[in-house]
Design a protein around this motif. Sequence first.
Motif: not given
Length: 423
Positions: A49-51, A74-76, A128-130, A134-135
Amino acid sequence: MTDKYRYKSAAAAGVPRPAGPPPSPPPLWSRDFRLFFVARAVAVLGEGMVPVGLAAGLLGDGRPDATVGYALGAWIGTFALLVLFGGVLADRFTARRMMIVADLLRLPGAAVLAVAFTAGSPPLWSVYALSALSGVGAALFQPGVASTIPRIAADVQRANAVLRVVEALMTMAGPALAGLLLVVADVGAVFAVDAATFGVSALCLALMRVPARAYDRARRGSLRAELALGWREFTSRAWLWGVIAIWTGYGLTVAGPMVTLTATVVTGDHGSSAYGLLMAVHGAGNAAGGLLALRLRPRRPLAAGAVALLGLPVNLYLLGTGAPVAWLAAGQFVAGAAFAFWLVMWSTSVQTHVPQEALNRMHAYDVAGSLLMMAAGRALAGPVAEAVGAERVLLTGSGLAVLVVAALLLVRPIRRLGRAPGV
């Protein structure tokens, strides 16, 4: 090893075959496996769902297209940088504890995004920080998946196959659910449901009663020493580092560009709806490959999985030659099934041949290498395609995919690795 092959080996050694039919496989759906099954299903649903939520939220606020890529990057990036440390921590503090911590770390981040998008337009730095947070959670969570399965399932291959099927289905269901929530609610609802999936996953993991092992209580060295020990375990198995070395090359030259160029070529030639349809077909192929892995138990799983990977160059060839949508759908189904079958064979081999006390670190090395090379391949795909043409890149990738299969089969330790005793 299945009973059929065990009987065959016994007969060859002069041992009489037991009378009667082979015994049935051990039961799979124990209490712990049911809880883990639910945890993985809801987690993959939320990830899918995120993307969609990020794209709808950022583009809906008039942000540039690049901001979605930055948020996902940022996650990857944090995941790839920290997953090795996640493997060490999972071996040190047990996988279940680290997975619960990871879910509890990601839940408030998703909840904050839900509130922020509902209230208005959140600043980009916070998104971006959140996403990076999550990453971090994913890096703490993912290594533990590999070592948990052998602890809660007597039949490791069946467990991997069942999980592969449900993950494929949830990968398709996640974007669809996000799209539905965007119709009936808003972007905040997407991230609220994502936060809820972390809560459900953490609860299921907390309710599990995974049996303790002696090495869970063993004294551990420093973080640096544990990383070095994991590296020695990794390099001591030629079949393990051989597959990962080949697979990193595959990620850079084939898998990474394929993801990017499939989207651009199909969308450009047939529209976004056709691309969405093909991704759904690919997911159905993933499920079919998992079901096939439930039935087949080859004596040499990595060799069988490598042969199955010949479905990938077929898909790339069809994409590169501009085949009609019907043929592209067939190629996506075959590729999805091929990759899922390989993944079950590979996961089962790692989980049954690597010592449990080092398994989280081994899985982390695998994930880190594959992910970094795939990310590099995705980044390079656009510039290379602009220089020589997307079709040429896809056709070249088709040939390279055949070479990858050949390399897997030519390396003797990979080709000859058998099933672990009793598997």
